[in-house]
Design an enzyme around this catalytic site. Structure first.
Site, PDB file in Angstrom:
ATOM      1  N   LYS A 161      25.296 -23.286  -6.399  1.00  0.00           N
ATOM      2  CA  LYS A 161      24.194 -22.504  -5.535  1.00  0.00           C
ATOM      3  C   LYS A 161      24.879 -22.623  -4.200  1.00  0.00           C
ATOM      4  CE  LYS A 161      20.093 -21.362  -4.337  1.00  0.00           C
ATOM      5  NZ  LYS A 161      20.897 -20.202  -3.956  1.00  0.00           N
ATOM      6  N   GLN A 181      29.317 -27.214   0.530  1.00  0.00           N
ATOM      7  CA  GLN A 181      28.142 -26.936  -0.115  1.00  0.00           C
ATOM      8  C   GLN A 181      27.738 -27.974  -1.218  1.00  0.00           C
ATOM      9  OE1 GLN A 181      26.260 -23.759   0.549  1.00  0.00           O
ATOM     10  NE2 GLN A 181      24.636 -24.696   0.032  1.00  0.00           N
ATOM     11  N   LYS A 207      26.501 -31.185   0.636  1.00  0.00           N
ATOM     12  CA  LYS A 207      25.177 -30.625   1.069  1.00  0.00           C
ATOM     13  C   LYS A 207      23.919 -30.676   0.022  1.00  0.00           C
ATOM     14  CE  LYS A 207      25.435 -27.243   3.505  1.00  0.00           C
ATOM     15  NZ  LYS A 207      25.517 -25.861   4.295  1.00  0.00           N
ATOM     16  N   LYS A 211      29.999 -20.784  -3.422  1.00  0.00           N
ATOM     17  CA  LYS A 211      30.056 -19.863  -2.480  1.00  0.00           C
ATOM     18  C   LYS A 211      30.742 -18.643  -2.708  1.00  0.00           C
ATOM     19  CE  LYS A 211      28.265 -19.761   2.126  1.00  0.00           C
ATOM     20  NZ  LYS A 211      27.203 -20.449   2.618  1.00  0.00           N
ATOM     21  N   GLY A 247      21.790 -15.833   0.849  1.00  0.00           N
ATOM     22  CA  GLY A 247      22.556 -15.209   1.976  1.00  0.00           C
ATOM     23  C   GLY A 247      23.285 -16.018   2.741  1.00  0.00           C
ATOM     24  N   ASP A 248      23.989 -15.466   3.712  1.00  0.00           N
ATOM     25  CA  ASP A 248      24.682 -16.412   4.812  1.00  0.00           C
ATOM     26  C   ASP A 248      25.082 -15.432   5.668  1.00  0.00           C
ATOM     27  OD1 ASP A 248      26.300 -19.050   4.853  1.00  0.00           O
ATOM     28  OD2 ASP A 248      27.899 -17.552   5.577  1.00  0.00           O
ATOM     29  N   THR A 298      16.435 -22.828   7.487  1.00  0.00           N
ATOM     30  CA  THR A 298      17.626 -23.748   7.749  1.00  0.00           C
ATOM     31  C   THR A 298      17.397 -24.198   9.384  1.00  0.00           C
ATOM     32  OG1 THR A 298      19.039 -22.086   6.554  1.00  0.00           O
ATOM     33  CG2 THR A 298      20.463 -23.380   8.017  1.00  0.00           C
ATOM     34  N   SER A 337      15.598 -22.770  -0.841  1.00  0.00           N
ATOM     35  CA  SER A 337      16.155 -21.912  -1.943  1.00  0.00           C
ATOM     36  C   SER A 337      15.904 -22.553  -3.349  1.00  0.00           C
ATOM     37  CB  SER A 337      17.793 -21.892  -1.892  1.00  0.00           C
ATOM     38  OG  SER A 337      17.926 -20.568  -0.815  1.00  0.00           O
TER      39      SER A 337
HETATM   40  P1  NDP Z   1      23.804 -14.168  10.571  1.00  0.00           P
HETATM   41  O1  NDP Z   1      24.847 -13.218  10.159  1.00  0.00           O
HETATM   42  O2  NDP Z   1      22.367 -14.002  10.351  1.00  0.00           O
HETATM   43  O3  NDP Z   1      24.026 -14.485  12.116  1.00  0.00           O
HETATM   44  C1  NDP Z   1      25.212 -14.844  12.407  1.00  0.00           C
HETATM   45  C2  NDP Z   1      25.206 -15.024  14.024  1.00  0.00           C
HETATM   46  O4  NDP Z   1      26.492 -15.712  14.188  1.00  0.00           O
HETATM   47  C3  NDP Z   1      25.280 -13.820  14.712  1.00  0.00           C
HETATM   48  O5  NDP Z   1      24.656 -13.827  15.953  1.00  0.00           O
HETATM   49  C4  NDP Z   1      26.804 -13.507  14.926  1.00  0.00           C
HETATM   50  O6  NDP Z   1      27.049 -12.628  15.868  1.00  0.00           O
HETATM   51  C5  NDP Z   1      27.382 -14.979  15.130  1.00  0.00           C
HETATM   52  N1  NDP Z   1      28.739 -14.920  14.643  1.00  0.00           N
HETATM   53  C6  NDP Z   1      29.152 -14.823  13.575  1.00  0.00           C
HETATM   54  N2  NDP Z   1      30.532 -14.881  13.465  1.00  0.00           N
HETATM   55  C7  NDP Z   1      30.933 -15.159  14.711  1.00  0.00           C
HETATM   56  C8  NDP Z   1      32.255 -15.619  15.333  1.00  0.00           C
HETATM   57  N3  NDP Z   1      33.244 -15.398  14.573  1.00  0.00           N
HETATM   58  N4  NDP Z   1      32.222 -15.772  16.610  1.00  0.00           N
HETATM   59  C9  NDP Z   1      31.000 -15.761  17.247  1.00  0.00           C
HETATM   60  N5  NDP Z   1      29.978 -15.568  16.666  1.00  0.00           N
HETATM   61  C10 NDP Z   1      29.784 -15.248  15.593  1.00  0.00           C
HETATM   62  O7  NDP Z   1      24.433 -15.689   9.724  1.00  0.00           O
HETATM   63  P2  NDP Z   1      23.412 -16.958   9.520  1.00  0.00           P
HETATM   64  O8  NDP Z   1      22.547 -17.128  10.576  1.00  0.00           O
HETATM   65  O9  NDP Z   1      22.729 -16.748   8.136  1.00  0.00           O
HETATM   66  O10 NDP Z   1      24.359 -17.989   9.593  1.00  0.00           O
HETATM   67  C11 NDP Z   1      25.094 -18.716  10.639  1.00  0.00           C
HETATM   68  C12 NDP Z   1      25.779 -19.745  10.315  1.00  0.00           C
HETATM   69  O11 NDP Z   1      24.808 -20.832   9.520  1.00  0.00           O
HETATM   70  C13 NDP Z   1      27.155 -19.728   9.282  1.00  0.00           C
HETATM   71  O12 NDP Z   1      28.016 -20.642   9.528  1.00  0.00           O
HETATM   72  C14 NDP Z   1      26.357 -20.052   7.975  1.00  0.00           C
HETATM   73  O13 NDP Z   1      27.401 -20.560   6.940  1.00  0.00           O
HETATM   74  C15 NDP Z   1      25.260 -21.282   8.250  1.00  0.00           C
HETATM   75  N6  NDP Z   1      24.236 -21.376   7.303  1.00  0.00           N
HETATM   76  C16 NDP Z   1      23.262 -20.473   6.932  1.00  0.00           C
HETATM   77  C17 NDP Z   1      22.567 -20.584   6.173  1.00  0.00           C
HETATM   78  C18 NDP Z   1      21.285 -19.801   5.796  1.00  0.00           C
HETATM   79  O14 NDP Z   1      20.240 -19.951   5.350  1.00  0.00           O
HETATM   80  N7  NDP Z   1      21.498 -18.333   6.242  1.00  0.00           N
HETATM   81  C19 NDP Z   1      22.229 -22.059   5.506  1.00  0.00           C
HETATM   82  C20 NDP Z   1      23.220 -22.750   6.144  1.00  0.00           C
HETATM   83  C21 NDP Z   1      24.141 -22.598   6.840  1.00  0.00           C
HETATM   84  P3  NDP Z   1      27.430 -11.095  15.575  1.00  0.00           P
HETATM   85  O15 NDP Z   1      26.395 -10.418  15.201  1.00  0.00           O
HETATM   86  O16 NDP Z   1      28.036 -10.645  16.764  1.00  0.00           O
HETATM   87  O17 NDP Z   1      28.337 -11.100  14.474  1.00  0.00           O
END
Ligand code: NDP
Length: 449
Positions: free
Chosen positions: A93, A114, A117, A129, A168-169, A213, A381
């Site tokens: 997962k 993961q 976690k 992943k 998603g991620d 999250t 999830s």
């Molecule tokens: P999204 O794609 O919804 O959002 C990502 C955000 O981070 C955007 O604002 C993006 O900006 C910014 N970002 C991405 N890459 C970079 C980078 N290299 N430098 C600076 N800013 C960056 O993703 P999520 O919100 O889902 O995920 C965010 C984090 O949380 C990740 O690390 C993910 O693995 C983690 N996570 C997510 C979960 C979930 O349920 N979605 C669960 C647990 C962890 P831009 O639009 O400019 O790319």
């Protein structure tokens, strides 16, 4: 860097040798091994039968070609990945990431994190992943759909509600999950709702999954603040990113009385001393799919946009990095400490560098590592899988109440484990050990697998 136990040093050396040029994976493994010295001092049997070596080696790694056609009719090729890391506790997962920086090392670090976690949630889910180096920025809806369909055409062979259940991620939200679920259904001729999570409410999704999250990280930090007799009420909070995790972190922090003063995307950050207008951020990011710089233009006076730079220069009481790995460096941590930060809650996976974590811990800043603090997404999830399996659908309140209980339990487990192993207040150690012990117990029971 903390010295590794002499039994763990050769394991780390082997991880380096076998996974050359994968620095994020090395970083994630090293952080866990640094915590395990205390475990094998107490329970040397956990080092028997190459148990730790097996935990560091994914069960399966799949790499595949993803051909698709853009709107101009040009054929394009991306690379797809799925790392099925550990299934001792349940089906693999973990999310799928679409970002140009994706490679096998990034997916491996995420799959490794993961696994622990998911163990911390107490729910029956293993770790995995996946993702692709596809860049969704600037792509039309039709291009996104064609890409998702091609990606799923190969990935579908490896999935199943009892086998592997993605979500998603970064770069993969409700729209992409919908396209992938549609293609899976078509290829398999099965309405197997539990094969993907993060689905829309109209076709088997769970209420509160989208929020989970960010809300979960906020609950974790709230529990941490409560141990010092304080709360979010009246605190200045900075949240990096403006995607799924960031938006719902801001929402919950605001509902608990915190004031969000800054958020960002990969181009820059906005500061709004009056408190971020979250409806405007949602409109820009979730509806228009534009850059965060638009915020300052639309909001007008009182807010400003800074291109580039570091959002961690903005003074705050609580920092919640919610964008990506290694986004908060040692230099950023120093700035935050100088500006009086009291707590850090990682919404993203491994957003703080090892240096930054050391600086926070030495300064006595409460620090919640991602593998514990952002577990609310995967926990919900698993609740979505439960609802799908029982052909049921819970209310928002019921689902959020389960999420809150799970997050507060994870907090308490990490705190109690840190106490038990002689490091009170060290949530990194607590999370690593508690997650490891649960996976290790199951693996031992299953024999040499
Ligand atoms: P999204 O794609 O919804 O959002 C990502 C955000 O981070 C955007 O604002 C993006 O900006 C910014 N970002 C991405 N890459 C970079 C980078 N290299 N430098 C600076 N800013 C960056 O993703 P999520 O919100 O889902 O995920 C965010 C984090 O949380 C990740 O690390 C993910 O693995 C983690 N996570 C997510 C979960 C979930 O349920 N979605 C669960 C647990 C962890 P831009 O639009 O400019 O790319």
């Amino acid at each position: 860097m903390t010295q590794l136990d002499e039994k763990l040093e050769p394991i780390m050396a082997e991880v380096f040798r076998r996974n050359a040029a994968e620095p994020e994976f090395h970083q994630a493994v090293r952080e866990v091994l640094e915590s395990l010295g205390r475990v094998i001092a107490k329970r040397p049997d956990y080092a028997d039968d190459a148990l730790i070596e097996r935990i560091c080696e994914p069960e399966r790694q799949i790499i595949f070609r993803v051909p698709w056609t853009d709107d101009k009719g040009q054929v394009r090729i991306n690379r797809g990945f799925r790392v099925q890391f550990n299934s001792a506790l349940g089906p693999y997962k973990g999310g799928i990431r679409f970002h140009p920086s994706v490679n096998v090392g990034i997916i491996k670090f995420l799959g490794f994190e993961q696994t622990f976690k998911n163990a911390l949630t107490g729910l029956p889910i293993g770790g995995g992943k996946g993702g692709s180096d596809f860049d969704p920025k600037g792509r039309s809806d039709a291009e996104i759909m064609r890409f998702c369909q091609s990606f799923m055409t190969e990935l579908s062979r490896h999935l199943g509600e009892y086998t592997d259940v993605p979500a998603g991620d970064i770069g993969v939200g409700g729209r992409e999950i919908g396209y992938m679920f549609g293609q899976y259904k078509r290829l398999t001729n099965r309405y197997e709702a539990g094969v993907l999570t993060g689905k829309g409410l109209s076709y088997g999704g769970s209420r509160a999954r989208k929020e989970a999250t960010g809300y979960g990280n906020t609950y974790f930090v709230d529990s941490m603040l409560a141990t010092k007799g304080t709360s979010f009420d009246g605190k200045r909070v900075v949240v990096s990113g403006s995607g799924n995790v960031a938006i719902y972190t801001m929402e919950k922090v605001m509902s608990l009385g915190g004031r969000i003063v800054a958020c960002s995307d990969s181009n820059g950050y906005i500061v709004d001393e009056n408190g971020i207008d979250l409806d405007l951020v949602k409109e820009i990011k979730e509806v228009r799919r534009e850059r965060i710089s638009e915020y300052a233009r639309l909001r007008g006076t009182g807010s400003h946009y800074i291109a580039g730079g570091s959002i961690w220069d903005v003074p705050c009481d609580v920092a919640m990095p919610s964008a990506t790995q290694n986004e908060l460096t040692g230099k950023d941590a120093k700035a935050l400490v100088q500006n009086g930060v009291i707590a850090v809650g990682e919404g993203a996976n491994m957003p703080s560098t090892p240096d930054a974590i050391r600086i926070f811990q030495e300064a006595g800043v409460m620090f919640a590592p991602g593998k514990a603090a952002n577990a609310g997404g995967v926990a919900t999830s698993a609740l979505e899988m439960q609802q799908n399996a029982s052909r049921d659908s819970w209310t928002f309140e019921q689902t959020e109440a389960r999420l809150e209980t799970i997050m507060r339990n994870i907090h308490d487990t990490c705190a109690a484990t840190a106490d038990e192993y002689g490091a009170p207040g060290d949530y990194v150690l607590g999370a690593n050990i508690a997650g490891f012990v649960r996976v290790a117990e199951a693996m031992r029971a299953l024999g040499v697998i």
